[in-house]
Design an enzyme around this catalytic site. Sequence first.
Site, short mmCIF file in Angstrom:
data_model
loop_
_atom_site.label_atom_id
_atom_site.label_comp_id
_atom_site.label_asym_id
_atom_site.label_seq_id
_atom_site.Cartn_x
_atom_site.Cartn_y
_atom_site.Cartn_z
CG HIS A 191 -10.19 1.13 2.96
ND1 HIS A 191 -10.92 2.18 2.45
CD2 HIS A 191 -9.16 1.69 3.64
CE1 HIS A 191 -10.32 3.32 2.82
NE2 HIS A 191 -9.27 3.05 3.55
NE ARG A 247 -7.30 -3.68 -2.87
CZ ARG A 247 -6.87 -4.85 -3.36
NH1 ARG A 247 -6.70 -5.89 -2.55
NH2 ARG A 247 -6.62 -4.99 -4.64
CD GLU A 290 -6.33 2.42 6.20
OE1 GLU A 290 -5.64 3.20 6.87
OE2 GLU A 290 -6.35 2.41 4.96
NE ARG A 342 -3.53 -6.40 4.98
CZ ARG A 342 -4.30 -6.79 3.99
NH1 ARG A 342 -4.51 -8.06 3.78
NH2 ARG A 342 -4.88 -5.89 3.20
#
Lengths: 329, 329
Positions: free
Chosen positions: A8, A66, A278, A284
């Site tokens: 995204h 997103r 993704e 993250r």
Amino acid sequence: MIVDCHGHYTTAPQALWDWRKRQVSEKSISENQLKISDDQIRESLESNQLRIQKERGSDLTFFSPRAGSMEHHVGDAAISAQWSRVQNDLITRVCTLDPKNFAPVCMLPQSPGVSPANCVEELERCADMGFIGCNLNPDPSGGWWKEAPLTDKWWYPVYEKLVEYDIPAMVHVSSSCNPAFHFTGAHYINADTTAFMQLIQGDLFKDFPTLKLVIPHGGGAVPYHWGRYRGLAQDMKKPLLKDHLLKNVYFDTCVYHQPGIDLLLKVIPVDNILFASEMVGAVRGIDPETGQYFDDTKRYLDNSKLNSADKQKIFEGNARRVYSRWKPA
Amino acid sequence: MIVDCHGHYTTAPQALWDWRKRQVSEKSISENQLKISDDQIRESLESNQLRIQKERGSDLTFFSPRAGSMEHHVGDAAISAQWSRVQNDLITRVCTLDPKNFAPVCMLPQSPGVSPANCVEELERCADMGFIGCNLNPDPSGGWWKEAPLTDKWWYPVYEKLVEYDIPAMVHVSSSCNPAFHFTGAHYINADTTAFMQLIQGDLFKDFPTLKLVIPHGGGAVPYHWGRYRGLAQDMKKPLLKDHLLKNVYFDTCVYHQPGIDLLLKVIPVDNILFASEMVGAVRGIDPETGQYFDDTKRYLDNSKLNSADKQKIFEGNARRVYSRWKPA
């Protein structure tokens, strides 16, 4: 070639999110008021997705707006239609600027309680612009789950168009307004599980034998409970899942640890698995147990027991087959 | 000794369900109008749970009312209170008739939007009768998810009582009125996932360091996505999950295939796993791939690589520790 089927544009320039804020509050902002330069787009990608593609060794990402910002629950159908055009146009610009690294996947202008027939115009527009896939939100209410199951005729107008263009849909919710559901930790995973169970209960692919649906995030809870789903289908007198669903349903590899990927590879046929990470997404950080990024899923696949033919399918072959409109630049 | 920590009285005599129908429609039926003989209870168990315990080699089941029939969304708080008394009394009778094979776990008289403080009286009554655990429904609306997350102070009155009595709660929803969610295929699994994510977001065990929660159905999607949950917790600056949650949260083994159980055993510490099958429950058939019942989870554990000390923990030791009020007959 390594194709990541699930990315995204989480790093879109701030101007996009500022425009969105004004769209929602002012309700009459024009699309022309969004100003983003090609350089801003390049910059937003170079330090993020492109850097990570290089570092991790993937080549191309199927790229969509997103997910958490699709926000189909915000405003009405007109707001959603305009927002979809803006977002999809931006994705087109990304993929035109850098067709070697990105292929376009669109969001749809869904709105709670509004017929999915309303998405057909934008889907046609995107197909004509060269989009190769779309994201379909099974819960445009954002966590209140008020829409009919995906097997209901309510959804058929959009399936008819998907089949006509041979565009696969990734079943992907957006953000959650329901305080019970954390968006990436509960709502996303629940939606994947829910969608698959809806497909078990129904008989959608009898009506749409060529429709292709991708369940992201490794299929939610499904592979972990594969015995449960096989057993429930059997109790419901449905065919074996391989016959009932697996000619039409695919799972991505957004599962962020080795044992999860190993389970996925063990229970789901290799032809039904598409590589995805993704990246720059839900998780993250670096896994302190491995010293590597949680979402570096290529690493888990490389460390798995897959033979090279199966790896080629998951990294590229299946993507070519499922996303038939995608022709590498 | 093999202790199955998750069983429901799915096979209760028809008179119970008939009484319930009248309770809901007539709204003024007395508890005395329910007539079930000891022989009827014995018969309902002998051909079902007791037979299966013998066949599969388990010894005792922690036994609660049928989960799908708690139906906290039906009627008002008074209806729910009466239904809970009736159901819990019947569980008491089962466990009094056969204390060697069953130990009692209660349902709570929850009702949508009604403070959980309302459950304290029934919880005290059950504790006094010797109940060793309870089921706590995080979504008494039955699939509409309108209650605050489990970490909200809304729930504290019931936690205070659970801690006082050292009664663990299994976080278990009831049936789903939401057509999006199949009850055992989506709602149950989603609830497990949702509850765990709520616990990650909050800091419940800081306020209740001795509270014990059991997440059934192998923890929903959680072990399969263990990397995702570890990563989300880390991004949220929470402690490691082992410190944040695993002193208080347990997973059962209701996962109906070998690869799922193997994953569970791989990622969740053995001290946090409780043997369970939920037999005569969600999935009743025989797996054509193995020739064995899907829900014969003892078999998967026996076939796993567990050493005998760890097996003893999962089959018995952990249950003794977590369900401290349980003293084998």
